[in-house]
Design an enzyme around this catalytic site. Structure first.
Site, short mmCIF file in Angstrom:
data_model
loop_
_atom_site.label_atom_id
_atom_site.label_comp_id
_atom_site.label_asym_id
_atom_site.label_seq_id
_atom_site.Cartn_x
_atom_site.Cartn_y
_atom_site.Cartn_z
N LYS A 1 6.88 -7.02 62.88
CA LYS A 1 5.46 -7.34 63.07
C LYS A 1 4.71 -6.20 63.75
CE LYS A 1 6.22 -12.35 63.40
NZ LYS A 1 6.18 -13.54 64.28
N SER B 1 4.51 -19.08 64.61
CA SER B 1 4.05 -17.88 65.32
C SER B 1 2.55 -17.64 65.21
CB SER B 1 4.81 -16.65 64.81
OG SER B 1 4.54 -16.42 63.45
#
Length: 813
Positions: A726, A683
């Site tokens: 996140k 990511s």
């Protein structure tokens, strides 16, 4: 007594024996395998079938000589010869009389000797002869009566004192003598000495048999006593039944009455009835009776039909869940769905859902399960699976083991006392396995709606219905749960709380709870939203609220301490000064990102087991030979993402205004701070690509921006997971704008409202869009302008140089 008479010498083949003595009047089977013995037997078979049988002095001699044999042996006749498959003989010999070697006369491949028969003669003193005869006869008769292996018919062979010699040899044959004792008897030629010697041996053997008989009788008496005790106990039971005083029987009768009242399955009914019949034939104090009684108690005390009715209304359940937990929309919706379906379908809906609440520590998975049980109006039993590594903890132990008992599932059902409780299987991802089995495999049957209606526990040995039980499991990381087990559960993710949710939880739940625990009144402890927000931001860093609860508890204890020190103080109003004094300096204060260098530094978003977090990625270019250095304890996947990002930048070098061979003149160093913490995953791909592009182009990155997404060689931005955690971390840490993959748009729409509009989210399909929206200046437009400016500049320089050349030509003319 008469002297031994010399008879005529006879030549006989010798049959040497190992550890064996053939006595006169005895019939002995002999296996003949040695060459000298086989040839001796063959010679005898062709002649009068007589052989001289003598024992070897040492059994270790394989090919004996005459000197290796005892002088005194037995003249015997071969009664039967049988040839064996391995070229050996099995013969049957009968001893005729004693004989003694006089001289050696070798035969053709066998030992041959000249022997003479030895006659024992008779005892001249008839009184002594009669006395010895009578003593031996009576002793032998007693010996036969004590020894069941010898037939009494043997006594009929002896007519009177004249058979004393025959009697002595017969006794010697029947006594259990060893090799040397038999040879000693054979060597005793004198009849009187032989008779006395055998009388002594016979007396000793009679004593042994008498002692053995006494021991046997003593054992028999003990057995008879046990049988007698059993008989008397049975009589006592009969008497007690008549008098109505048999407590044990009364217990059995009570169990039988309970069995008739309890509506258990047919299989369990037959099992209990069988055990009760066994109990009636046992003594109350026997260990088997205790085991059977314990087994019956377990079967009768389990819930077989008792259930709690789901009488809570949907509105009441929603209110209860909302009052007990903030947020958690999905799990609440799922429970309300089940309650609605149950009320609509009634008894037709027999299956209960199997739910797995997955999320970081401290988000309220276990407490939510308790609230679910309350909302459904059901009883709750919690089973901790953390560290469990024995299959028997789930399935139980077989009754053959001492102290056996059912597994945790059946124990939970007994504790619940109803057939439809809520069973919480806590920390299902923390189970282990070893040589005792795999508990995760045992749970496959428990959590399978197609099988758990007939769950088999090793202790119960009957099927038990678990289909009405609502199983709720909890886990921190579902990746640690075996896939077959995970496939049987409905996964509901519990993500971390936002700062706003934590503030609401602290105000509505934690502060009132802690004030009640410490016996403080609400008006004595005043803490405002601003102080709580500071505590959340600066003193905790977690997805849940456990650490927050501990910090607030410390404030409460400090407040109590102040109240006790100052008797005039009635109210504690928590201020910033109190926070700094009581809690110390801020532990998790974030740096001012506006002061950080913007070129070559980009903020990425990361997922951890305790929630989301941010990580800065820094890139520096140095003069060198094209080396790519990666530091910060990066995993293999993250290193590959960096290489993919570098390849993308090289492929777009011209569009970014870079030299085509820039990489051959520069060393690029990529570093992710907090190097002690391992980092991995794809990511960070677009973050690394953006940082490299910024360092190479010299363009600053927009302040307060973060990004997450996987990069490909062609610059596509692929979706990633853990987005809620996140984005919550980005919101908590003051990030204003986030760039994510376009393919994650639907995922974010599900929880976008929880962000309270604090983030601007840009959905990118490729790296060109990422760079355009993260740089202070569009790098592609800047490259075009720089290229155009360079062309104009070069054109002017070229024109200027032409004019200069033309002037020089005119001067020459």
């Amino acid at each position: 007594m008469e002297q031994v008479k010399d008879l005529e010498l006879k030549f006989l083949p010798v049959l040497p024996l190992k550890n064996m003595v053939a006595l006169p009047k005895s019939i002995v089977p002999v296996v003949v395998g040695r060459d000298i013995s086989i040839k001796a037997v063959e010679f005898a078979a062709k002649n009068n079938k007589e052989v001289f049988v003598s024992a070897q002095r040492s059994e270790s001699v394989e090919t004996p000589m005459v000197s290796d044999l005892f002088d005194v042996g037995t003249r015997a006749i071969i009664l039967q010869i049988a040839r064996m498959p391995n070229n050996t003989f099995k013969i049957l010999i009968e001893g005729i009389c004693r004989a003694q070697i006089q001289a050696e006369q070798p035969g053709d491949g066998f030992l041959g000797v000249l022997v003479k028969d030895i006659d024992a003669g008779i005892i001249q003193d008839s009184a002594k002869n009669n006395a010895l005869w009578r003593t031996l006869y009576e002793d032998f008769k007693e010996y036969i009566s004590l020894n069941e292996k010898i037939s009494p018919d043997l006594l009929a062979l002896f007519k009177g004192p004249q058979d004393l010699d025959y009697l002595t040899d017969t006794i010697a044959v029947q006594l259990p003598l060893n090799f040397l004792q038999r040879q000693d008897v054979l060597n005793l030629i004198d009849l009187e000495e032989r008779a006395i010697h055998l009388s002594v041996l016979l007396k000793k053997e009679i004593e042994v048999l008498l002692t053995a008989q006494k021991i046997k009788k003593r054992v028999q008496r003990q057995i008879d006593k046990n049988q007698k005790d059993y008989y008397l106990n049975e009589q006592m039971r009969a008497i007690q039944r008549e008098l109505g005083k048999n407590d044990f029987q009364q217990e059995i009768d009570a169990l039988r009455k309970q069995l008739k009242k309890t509506k258990i399955s047919k299989e369990a009914y037959e099992k209990v009835e069988s055990e009760l019949k066994r109990l009636e034939s046992m003594t109350p104090t026997s260990p088997e009776a205790a085991v059977s009684r314990n087994y019956v108690d377990w079967l009768l005390n389990l819930p077989w039909e008792n259930t709690t009715s789901d009488n809570v209304t949907i509105e009441e359940a929603e209110k209860l869940l909302d009052n007990s937990h903030a947020g958690m929309k999905k799990p609440k919706e799922r429970i309300i769905e089940f309650l609605a379906a149950k009320k609509f379908a009634g008894n037709e809906l027999k299956r209960s859902p199997i739910i797995c609440l997955a999320g970081p520590p401290g988000v309220g998975k276990t407490s939510l399960a308790l609230s679910i049980a309350q909302a459904l109006g059901r009883k709750l039993v919690r089973i901790s699976l953390g560290g469990m590594r024995d299959e028997a903890e789930i399935r139980g132990h077989r009754r053959t083991y001492i102290g056996a008992m059912p597994g945790k599932i059946i124990q939970a059902m007994k504790k619940a006392e109803v057939l439809n409780p809520v069973i919480v299987l806590d920390e299902i991802d923390k189970m282990a396995m070893d040589f005792r089995g795999d508990p995760a495999s045992a749970l496959l049957e428990v959590l399978d709606p197609e099988q758990n209606h007939a769950f088999s526990d090793y202790f119960l040995e009957v099927d038990y219905d678990l289909s009405n039980v609502m199983f709720i499991t909890t886990a921190n990381v579902v990746d640690n749960v075996p896939y077959p087990l995970l496939d049987r559960m409905e996964i509901i993710g519990l993500n971390g709380y936002t700062s706003a949710e934590k503030l609401k939880i602290a105000q509505d739940f934690l502060v009132p709870k802690l004030l009640k625990e410490h016996a403080l009144k609400p008006e004595q402890f005043i803490v405002c939203e601003k102080i709580l927000s500071r505590v959340i931001e600066e003193y905790t860093k977690e997805a849940g609220v456990r650490q927050l609860e501990r910090v607030i508890a410390k404030l409460v204890r400090k407040a109590i301490q102040s109240l006790l020190k100052d008797k005039n103080l009635k109210i504690i109003n928590i201020t910033d000064e109190n926070i700094s004094s009581w809690l110390g300096r801020a532990k998790f204060k974030e740096p001012d990102r506006s002061k950080l260098k913007d070129i070559g530094r980009v903020t990425g978003l990361a997922w951890t087991e305790v929630g989301g977090d941010v990580l800065d990625i820094e890139v520096v270019t140095l003069k060198g030979k094209g080396a790519l250095t990666l530091t910060g304890q990066l995993g293999e996947v993250m290193q590959e993402s960096a290489q993919a990002a570098m390849t993308y930048i090289r492929s777009r070098a011209k569009d970014l205004g870079l030299k085509p061979d820039f990489y051959s003149e520069l060393d690029i160093h990529i570093h992710v701070p907090e190097g002690a913490i391992p980092k991995d995953g794809p990511s960070a791909g677009i973050t690394i690509g953006t940082a490299i592009a910024s360092a190479l182009t010299g363009i600053s990155v927009v302040k307060a921006i973060a990004m997450t997404g996987e990069i490909t060689l062609q610059g596509r931005v692929l979706p990633v997971g853990g987005l809620k955690e996140k984005l919550l971390a980005a919101s908590r840490l003051g990030i204003k704008k986030v760039i994510v993959s376009k393919e994650n748009e639907d995922d974010i729409k599900e929880f976008e409202k929880e962000l309270n509009g604090s983030l601007e989210i840009f959905y990118a399909e490729n790296m060109d869009e990422v760079l355009k929206n993260s740089f202070m200046q569009d790098p592609f437009e800047k490259a075009k302008k720089d290229l155009k400016a360079n062309k104009t500049k070069n054109k002017k320089i070229k024109n200027k140089s032409k004019k200069k050349v033309s002037k020089n030509k005119k001067k020459k003319k």
